[in-house]
Design an enzyme around this catalytic site. Structure first.
Site, mmCIF file in Angstrom:
data_model
loop_
_atom_site.group_PDB
_atom_site.id
_atom_site.type_symbol
_atom_site.label_atom_id
_atom_site.label_comp_id
_atom_site.label_asym_id
_atom_site.label_seq_id
_atom_site.Cartn_x
_atom_site.Cartn_y
_atom_site.Cartn_z
ATOM 1 N N TYR A 124 36.907 -34.825 27.962
ATOM 2 C CA TYR A 124 35.746 -35.694 27.749
ATOM 3 C C TYR A 124 35.447 -35.870 26.274
ATOM 4 C CZ TYR A 124 32.510 -31.788 26.694
ATOM 5 O OH TYR A 124 31.873 -30.727 26.118
ATOM 6 N N LYS A 172 39.190 -30.552 24.433
ATOM 7 C CA LYS A 172 37.824 -30.793 24.931
ATOM 8 C C LYS A 172 37.841 -31.038 26.432
ATOM 9 C CE LYS A 172 33.565 -33.104 23.403
ATOM 10 N NZ LYS A 172 32.759 -31.883 23.395
ATOM 11 N N GLU A 204 31.752 -20.238 18.062
ATOM 12 C CA GLU A 204 30.934 -21.449 17.928
ATOM 13 C C GLU A 204 29.741 -21.344 18.870
ATOM 14 O OE1 GLU A 204 33.333 -24.885 19.172
ATOM 15 O OE2 GLU A 204 34.362 -23.604 20.611
ATOM 16 N N LEU A 235 36.465 -25.753 19.096
ATOM 17 C CA LEU A 235 36.693 -27.198 19.123
ATOM 18 C C LEU A 235 36.566 -27.732 17.697
ATOM 19 C CD1 LEU A 235 37.091 -29.647 21.082
ATOM 20 C CD2 LEU A 235 34.650 -30.052 20.763
HETATM 21 N N1 PDD Z 1 29.833 -30.861 22.580
HETATM 22 N N2 PDD Z 1 32.054 -27.065 20.024
HETATM 23 C C1 PDD Z 1 31.882 -27.244 21.341
HETATM 24 C C2 PDD Z 1 32.253 -26.136 22.266
HETATM 25 C C3 PDD Z 1 31.368 -28.464 21.823
HETATM 26 O O1 PDD Z 1 31.201 -28.657 23.138
HETATM 27 C C4 PDD Z 1 31.009 -29.487 20.894
HETATM 28 C C5 PDD Z 1 30.464 -30.817 21.334
HETATM 29 C C6 PDD Z 1 31.201 -29.230 19.522
HETATM 30 C C7 PDD Z 1 30.877 -30.251 18.467
HETATM 31 O O2 PDD Z 1 31.782 -31.329 18.478
HETATM 32 P P1 PDD Z 1 31.325 -32.780 18.006
HETATM 33 O O3 PDD Z 1 30.773 -32.624 16.631
HETATM 34 O O4 PDD Z 1 32.576 -33.551 18.021
HETATM 35 O O5 PDD Z 1 30.280 -33.254 18.980
HETATM 36 C C8 PDD Z 1 31.737 -28.015 19.131
HETATM 37 C C9 PDD Z 1 29.321 -32.115 23.102
HETATM 38 C C10 PDD Z 1 28.312 -32.752 22.221
HETATM 39 C C11 PDD Z 1 28.831 -31.880 24.514
HETATM 40 O O6 PDD Z 1 29.491 -31.133 25.216
HETATM 41 O O7 PDD Z 1 27.825 -32.477 24.932
#
Ligand code: PDD
Length: 285
Positions: free
Chosen positions: A32, A149, A181, A205
């Site tokens: 996703y 992801k 994280e 991620l």
């Molecule tokens: N999540 N780490 C994890 C485990 C994440 O699920 C996300 C993002 C990030 C940050 O990635 P980005 O800057 O590309 O959004 C880091 C999204 C926002 C979610 O699951 O809703």
């Protein structure tokens, strides 16, 4: 009622149906992306499209459409649902060949692609960002390919619930003594003029917001160290914050009950949030 996108069609959300044999449903066999929308425009669409392609490749999953078409679907959903501020959620699964099997179905099984929007008016002017958030630390019990992801979000969900039960907003996950994280964001600490965040690898991620924020930080003459840090080091830092497509740059003011700096959002995080929002809105499509 929202209009959503499913396998080539724009449909009222109640009419969008996916098979019970879909591998996304049975096996979490899907990936996703979440792309934020500010002022009716997509923030860093390109970055999300590139990471999506990488996730698909890592799982040997077929891309159901080209990047340009994907952009058109994102834009069309934003338009149809009149999204000013909010996000577009995209999910691609390996689809269904009408049964359950651990072995991947043959290549000609169509992947399932779903997109929907969430409206969050005033998302960038978050009151939470003015106060900052509290986090707790928990063990990182996710699988070993967090660089992909995938939609396997049960442990992050459990982490959020543990945080909630502890009266906090989120959890930072710890593995072998180091912070990996947040449940759905990348984690940072600040010491003086230096921003410290975990190096990339299979353990976290590679955040699209992370990449942009580190670039802006360097442009603003801040020092960036990509390395592991412990909860103890974070508790002794001047500032802490997280980044993601939905929170942008969010100050963290407390870790496991211990106040960070003055216990209020720090100057670096506040400044980076401003720069990030300003620059990303300028480049939005
Ligand atoms: N999540 N780490 C994890 C485990 C994440 O699920 C996300 C993002 C990030 C940050 O990635 P980005 O800057 O590309 O959004 C880091 C999204 C926002 C979610 O699951 O809703």
């Amino acid at each position: 009622m929202r209009t959503v996108y499913l396998n080539g069609d724009y449909l009222p959300e109640a009419d969008a149906k996916v098979s019970i044999f879909d591998r996304g449903f049975l096996m979490s066999d899907g990936v996703y992306e979440v792309t934020s929308v500010l002022g009716g425009k997509l923030i860093d669409f390109d970055g999300h499209a590139v990471r999506l392609e990488r996730s698909l490749n890592e799982l040997e999953m077929r891309a159901p459409m080209e990047k340009d078409d994907l952009l058109q679907v994102h834009r069309e959903l934003v338009r149809r649902n009149e999204i000013e501020d909010g996000l577009v959620y995209l999910q691609i699964t390996r689809g269904s060949d009408g049964d359950r099997d651990f072995v991947y179905p043959s290549e000609d099984v169509e992947p399932t692609i779903v997109l929907f929007t969430q409206s969050k008016p005033g998302m960038a002017q978050s009151l939470v960002a003015k106060k900052g958030i509290k986090v707790i630390s928990i063990a990182d019990q996710r699988w070993g390919r967090r660089d992909i992801k995938t939609v396997q979000l049960l442990y992050p969900s459990m982490g959020k619930m543990m945080a909630k039960a502890a009266g906090s907003d989120d959890a930072w996950m710890v593995e072998n003594g180091a912070v990996t994280e947040g449940t759905s964001n990348n984690a940072y600490i600040v010491k003086g003029n230096t921003i410290i965040t975990r190096h990339l690898g299979n353990e976290i991620l590679s955040g699209i917001t992370r990449k942009a924020v580190l670039r802006f930080a360097k442009e603003a003459q801040m020092k960036v160290e990509e390395r592991s840090f412990t909860i103890e080091e974070a508790q002794g830092a001047d500032e802490a914050f997280v980044t993601s497509a939905t929170t942008f740059v969010m100050p963290v003011v407390e870790i496991d009950g211990s106040a960070i700096g003055a216990g209020t959002p720090g100057a670096v995080a506040t400044r980076l949030r401003e720069i990030y929002l300003e620059e990303s809105c300028k480049a939005a499509v």
